[in-house]
Design a protein around this motif. Sequence first.
Motif, short mmCIF file in Angstrom:
data_model
loop_
_atom_site.label_atom_id
_atom_site.label_comp_id
_atom_site.label_asym_id
_atom_site.label_seq_id
_atom_site.Cartn_x
_atom_site.Cartn_y
_atom_site.Cartn_z
N ILE A 44 -35.94 2.66 -16.36
CA ILE A 44 -35.37 3.75 -16.00
C ILE A 44 -34.98 4.57 -17.17
O ILE A 44 -35.11 5.76 -17.34
CB ILE A 44 -34.13 3.29 -15.25
N LEU A 45 -34.70 3.74 -18.44
CA LEU A 45 -34.05 4.42 -19.57
C LEU A 45 -35.19 4.83 -20.69
O LEU A 45 -35.00 5.50 -21.51
CB LEU A 45 -32.99 3.62 -20.45
N TRP A 46 -36.35 4.07 -20.45
CA TRP A 46 -37.50 4.45 -21.36
C TRP A 46 -38.04 5.84 -21.34
O TRP A 46 -37.96 6.48 -22.59
CB TRP A 46 -38.87 3.51 -21.02
N PRO A 47 -38.16 6.73 -20.30
CA PRO A 47 -38.51 7.97 -20.31
C PRO A 47 -37.32 8.58 -20.78
O PRO A 47 -37.68 9.90 -21.49
CB PRO A 47 -38.78 8.19 -18.86
N ILE A 48 -36.18 8.44 -20.53
CA ILE A 48 -35.00 9.22 -21.16
C ILE A 48 -34.98 9.10 -22.82
O ILE A 48 -34.87 9.95 -23.32
CB ILE A 48 -33.79 8.62 -20.54
N ALA A 49 -35.25 8.00 -23.07
CA ALA A 49 -35.10 7.57 -24.61
C ALA A 49 -36.30 8.38 -25.25
O ALA A 49 -36.17 8.96 -26.39
CB ALA A 49 -35.26 6.38 -24.96
N ARG A 50 -37.50 8.53 -24.66
CA ARG A 50 -38.56 9.42 -25.01
C ARG A 50 -38.49 10.90 -25.20
O ARG A 50 -38.77 11.50 -26.19
CB ARG A 50 -39.79 8.93 -24.38
N ALA A 51 -37.91 11.27 -24.09
CA ALA A 51 -37.49 12.70 -24.22
C ALA A 51 -36.49 12.92 -25.14
O ALA A 51 -36.69 13.83 -25.81
CB ALA A 51 -37.20 13.19 -22.80
N LEU A 52 -35.49 12.10 -25.31
CA LEU A 52 -34.52 12.52 -26.28
C LEU A 52 -35.14 12.28 -27.68
O LEU A 52 -34.70 13.35 -28.39
CB LEU A 52 -33.27 11.44 -26.10
N GLY A 53 -36.02 11.45 -28.05
CA GLY A 53 -36.64 11.32 -29.33
C GLY A 53 -37.37 12.61 -29.38
O GLY A 53 -37.62 13.13 -30.70
N ARG A 54 -38.19 13.13 -28.47
CA ARG A 54 -39.05 14.35 -28.87
C ARG A 54 -38.09 15.57 -28.87
O ARG A 54 -38.26 16.37 -29.77
CB ARG A 54 -39.91 14.61 -27.53
N ALA A 55 -36.90 15.65 -28.40
CA ALA A 55 -36.11 16.63 -28.50
C ALA A 55 -35.55 16.62 -30.04
O ALA A 55 -35.29 17.78 -30.64
CB ALA A 55 -34.83 16.67 -27.35
N ILE A 56 -35.10 15.53 -30.41
CA ILE A 56 -34.71 15.26 -31.62
C ILE A 56 -35.74 15.74 -32.94
O ILE A 56 -35.50 16.28 -33.66
CB ILE A 56 -34.06 13.86 -32.19
N GLU A 57 -37.00 15.28 -32.53
CA GLU A 57 -38.04 15.64 -33.44
C GLU A 57 -38.41 17.10 -33.49
O GLU A 57 -38.62 17.47 -34.48
CB GLU A 57 -39.28 14.76 -32.94
N ALA A 58 -38.24 17.73 -32.26
CA ALA A 58 -38.70 19.12 -32.32
C ALA A 58 -37.39 19.87 -33.15
O ALA A 58 -37.83 21.03 -33.84
CB ALA A 58 -38.76 19.58 -30.97
N ARG A 59 -36.16 19.39 -33.05
CA ARG A 59 -35.17 19.98 -33.66
C ARG A 59 -35.39 20.04 -35.10
O ARG A 59 -35.03 20.71 -35.90
CB ARG A 59 -33.86 19.68 -33.24
N THR A 60 -35.50 18.90 -35.62
CA THR A 60 -35.90 18.25 -36.93
C THR A 60 -37.11 19.24 -37.62
O THR A 60 -36.92 19.66 -38.61
CB THR A 60 -36.15 16.88 -37.35
#
Length: 122
Positions: free
Chosen positions: A52-68
């Motif tokens: 359940i948490l794997w896709p959420i963690a990946r999406a959060l990582g992508r959002a942080i990477e895009a912001r960076t």
Amino acid sequence: MTLWLQQDPQIPPIPEIPPIPEVVIHNSMWGGLPPWVVLALSLAALAATALILWPIARALGRAIEARTDRRFGAAADVERLQERVTELEAITPRLAELEERLDFAERVLTRPAAQPLKAGDP
């Protein structure tokens, strides 16, 4: 005068010690299960949580990477611009040659047909 005799006050008898209540320990819901069942249920819960948490963690990582990338993407932009400048500097001599040829063609086309070209004419 009469003396009153002082008598010791009567001390009541010490009551008996009450009995210690019996403590009942209730087993938890895991207490009656065999250890391998507890282990299997724990692993299943862990796997379900990870799924359940794997896709959420990946999406959060992508959002942080895009912001960076937006914040610190200037370094990549500078590198791309340096490559573009290098390409344009390589093209500059060819562009100068093409400008000379165009000027010559314009001069030739604007001369009257009756005048022949002489060496050194502009």
